[in-house]
Design a protein around this motif. Structure first.
Motif, PDB file in Angstrom:
ATOM      1  N   SER A   1       0.822  -1.211   0.000  1.00 33.96           N
ATOM      2  CA  SER A   1       0.000   0.000   0.000  1.00 33.96           C
ATOM      3  C   SER A   1       0.857   1.262   0.000  1.00 33.96           C
TER       4      SER A   1
ATOM      5  N   HIS B   1      -0.143   6.411  -6.823  1.00 32.80           N
ATOM      6  CA  HIS B   1      -1.503   5.863  -6.886  1.00 32.80           C
ATOM      7  C   HIS B   1      -2.269   6.296  -5.643  1.00 32.80           C
ATOM      8  N   ALA B   2      -3.514   6.742  -5.854  1.00 33.39           N
ATOM      9  CA  ALA B   2      -4.276   7.322  -4.757  1.00 33.39           C
ATOM     10  C   ALA B   2      -5.415   6.441  -4.264  1.00 33.39           C
ATOM     11  N   ASP B   3      -5.733   5.370  -4.973  1.00 32.60           N
ATOM     12  CA  ASP B   3      -6.885   4.567  -4.590  1.00 32.60           C
ATOM     13  C   ASP B   3      -6.631   3.111  -4.939  1.00 32.60           C
ATOM     14  N   GLY B   4      -7.328   2.238  -4.265  1.00 34.29           N
ATOM     15  CA  GLY B   4      -7.211   0.823  -4.579  1.00 34.29           C
ATOM     16  C   GLY B   4      -7.579  -0.043  -3.398  1.00 34.29           C
ATOM     17  N   THR B   5      -7.635  -1.324  -3.668  1.00 33.97           N
ATOM     18  CA  THR B   5      -7.933  -2.318  -2.644  1.00 33.97           C
ATOM     19  C   THR B   5      -6.934  -3.454  -2.771  1.00 33.97           C
TER      20      THR B   5
END
Length: 142
Positions: A64, A72-76
């Motif tokens: 993360s 990168h600003a978003d994700g799972t």
């Protein structure tokens, strides 16, 4: 530097003994462990399960932070870790920690995702701690 602690108590000896584990944070408080929880599937925890949880958490956090550092600003990120305990001479040894990462990171190139995940596997503190084979299977959704 940061430090954490936990304690274990074992009453009785060998297979007949029963143990409990407590962490400083209180997340685990007198959680049972022993021969039955380690080798016979009885309710409770065991050292290998705790290592698997620690490795999954550490690797996922490292990935993360590496993704964020790469812009990168978003994700799972969903990680499963399976730790293998095998007979080793008269005792046992942890021989493998297998990480499986399923991720959804909008806009990332697959090769960048693979590189970042591989670097996180190699560099997370728990991977560095383990004296066994560490593997990583990774998949990227989208």
């Amino acid at each position: 530097m940061t430090t954490n602690s936990a304690s274990a108590r074992y009453e009785g000896l060998g297979k007949a003994g029963k143990g409990s584990i407590t962490t400083r944070s209180g997340v685990l408080s007198d959680q049972p462990y022993g021969f039955g929880t380690r080798f016979e599937g009885q309710p409770g925890t065991n050292p290998e399960e705790l290592i698997a949880a620690a490795h999954a958490a550490c690797f996922t956090m490292a990935t993360s932070f590496a993704l964020a550092a790469a812009g990168h600003a978003d994700g799972t990120l969903d990680t499963q870790c399976t730790v293998t305990l095998e007979k080793d001479g008269d005792g046992f040894a942890v021989t493998r920690s297998a990480l499986t990462l399923n991720a959804s990171i909008p806009g990332i190139a697959p090769e960048d995702f693979a590189r970042i995940a591989d670097e996180a596997k190699a560099n997370c503190p728990i991977s560095k701690l383990l004296n066994c084979e560490v593997t990583l299977e990774k998949s990227l959704e989208g």
